[in-house]
Design a protein around this motif. Structure first.
Motif, PDB file in Angstrom:
ATOM      1  N   UNK A   1      17.929  16.491  -1.224  1.00 57.22           N
ATOM      2  CA  UNK A   1      17.900  15.483  -0.303  1.00 57.22           C
ATOM      3  C   UNK A   1      18.146  14.327  -1.017  1.00 57.22           C
ATOM      4  N   UNK A   2      17.820  13.073  -0.280  1.00 56.42           N
ATOM      5  CA  UNK A   2      18.301  11.874  -0.656  1.00 56.42           C
ATOM      6  C   UNK A   2      17.521  10.617   0.151  1.00 56.42           C
ATOM      7  N   UNK A   3      16.379  10.267  -0.620  1.00 52.69           N
ATOM      8  CA  UNK A   3      14.423   9.904   0.057  1.00 52.69           C
ATOM      9  C   UNK A   3      14.594   7.693  -0.832  1.00 52.69           C
ATOM     10  N   UNK A   4      15.238   7.298  -0.015  1.00 55.03           N
ATOM     11  CA  UNK A   4      14.787   6.084  -0.224  1.00 55.03           C
ATOM     12  C   UNK A   4      13.843   5.292  -1.323  1.00 55.03           C
ATOM     13  N   UNK A   5      13.949   4.305  -1.892  1.00 52.69           N
ATOM     14  CA  UNK A   5      12.636   4.009  -2.184  1.00 52.69           C
ATOM     15  C   UNK A   5      11.465   2.827  -1.298  1.00 52.69           C
ATOM     16  N   UNK A   6      10.733   2.746  -0.703  1.00 50.44           N
ATOM     17  CA  UNK A   6      10.133   1.515   0.228  1.00 50.44           C
ATOM     18  C   UNK A   6       9.410   0.997   0.201  1.00 50.44           C
ATOM     19  N   UNK A   7       9.065  -0.471   0.017  1.00 41.82           N
ATOM     20  CA  UNK A   7       8.240  -1.136  -0.546  1.00 41.82           C
ATOM     21  C   UNK A   7       7.380  -1.496   0.334  1.00 41.82           C
ATOM     22  N   UNK A   8       6.277  -0.673   0.793  1.00 44.22           N
ATOM     23  CA  UNK A   8       5.206  -0.294   1.587  1.00 44.22           C
ATOM     24  C   UNK A   8       4.362  -1.802   1.665  1.00 44.22           C
ATOM     25  N   UNK A   9       4.553  -2.531   1.022  1.00 41.37           N
ATOM     26  CA  UNK A   9       3.507  -3.924   1.143  1.00 41.37           C
ATOM     27  C   UNK A   9       4.556  -4.479   1.605  1.00 41.37           C
ATOM     28  N   UNK A  10       5.814  -4.520   1.978  1.00 38.75           N
ATOM     29  CA  UNK A  10       6.288  -6.062   2.889  1.00 38.75           C
ATOM     30  C   UNK A  10       6.473  -4.781   3.991  1.00 38.75           C
ATOM     31  N   UNK A  11       6.314  -3.585   4.520  1.00 35.39           N
ATOM     32  CA  UNK A  11       6.271  -3.379   5.470  1.00 35.39           C
ATOM     33  C   UNK A  11       4.729  -3.418   6.763  1.00 35.39           C
ATOM     34  N   UNK A  12       3.318  -3.985   5.382  1.00 33.27           N
ATOM     35  CA  UNK A  12       2.676  -4.362   6.667  1.00 33.27           C
ATOM     36  C   UNK A  12       1.717  -2.921   6.034  1.00 33.27           C
ATOM     37  N   UNK A  13       2.000  -2.677   5.166  1.00 27.37           N
ATOM     38  CA  UNK A  13       1.133  -1.375   4.402  1.00 27.37           C
ATOM     39  C   UNK A  13       0.470  -1.753   3.309  1.00 27.37           C
ATOM     40  N   UNK A  14      -0.287  -3.315   2.775  1.00 27.49           N
ATOM     41  CA  UNK A  14      -0.156  -3.484   1.454  1.00 27.49           C
ATOM     42  C   UNK A  14      -1.240  -1.905   0.696  1.00 27.49           C
ATOM     43  N   UNK A  15      -2.108  -1.425   0.992  1.00 22.47           N
ATOM     44  CA  UNK A  15      -2.782  -0.640   0.354  1.00 22.47           C
ATOM     45  C   UNK A  15      -2.554   1.233   0.343  1.00 22.47           C
ATOM     46  N   UNK A  16      -2.234   0.987  -1.332  1.00 23.30           N
ATOM     47  CA  UNK A  16      -1.966   2.920  -1.474  1.00 23.30           C
ATOM     48  C   UNK A  16      -2.362   3.446  -1.645  1.00 23.30           C
TER      49      UNK A  16
END
Length: 165
Positions: free
Chosen positions: A54-69
């Motif tokens: 597969x081909x997967x995007x690298x998402x900056x989750x902090x910019x999507x409203x989910x800052x806690x990993x």
């Protein structure tokens, strides 16, 4: 195919890891000194052999409203681990689970949360599954890089020691 990868296959994999979205078959062909059709054929074969799954995007989750990993390290009884993983995957916010080979702390659960309250809610849902949370780690930063196993083989010049041996 797996263990039968040649230098061209490894080169294709390495270049795709660097930037699959913006790397064309023409770019890869120039880098690997082969034709673009060879690159396309190799990609097709790697996909057919499930090497490229597969081909997967690298998402900056902090910019999507989910800052806690967060990573929840949990223990499940070996006989119950597969079922526990299935239940954990049903929890909103869980995006990746890694099963460890054995012993305690045998499941690592990666989650995304909007805030501490959301993270606490996810934690409660993990507790509801028949697992024991051993620890929870908040991630400050996550970095990735291409796996170097697929890069060009190291030349013999680079492996010589300082004394020339």
């Amino acid at each position: 195919m797996g263990s039968n990868l040649d230098d061209i296959d490894r080169g294709v994999l390495y270049l795709l890891q660097q930037d699959a979205r913006n790397t064309t078959a023409i770019d890869m062909a120039e880098e690997l000194d082969v034709s673009p059709s060879t690159v396309r054929n190799r990609i097709d074969q790697l996909e057919e052999d499930d090497v490229l799954a597969g081909y997967h995007p690298q998402i900056n989750y902090e910019h999507t409203g989910f800052p806690l990993l967060a990573i929840f390290i949990v223990t499940a009884a070996p006989a119950d681990r597969a079922e526990a993983v299935e239940h954990l995957l049903e929890i909103d916010g869980v995006f990746e689970i890694r099963e460890m080979l054995g012993g305690n702390e045998n499941i690592h659960v990666n989650v995304l949360a909007k805030d501490n309250c959301h993270l606490s809610n996810i934690s409660d849902k993990i507790h509801a599954v028949d697992v024991e949370i051993e620890q929870t780690e908040l991630t400050k930063q996550c970095r990735t890089q291409p796996v170097t196993f697929f890069s060009d083989p190291i030349s013999s010049d680079e492996t010589e020691s300082a004394d020339g041996t």
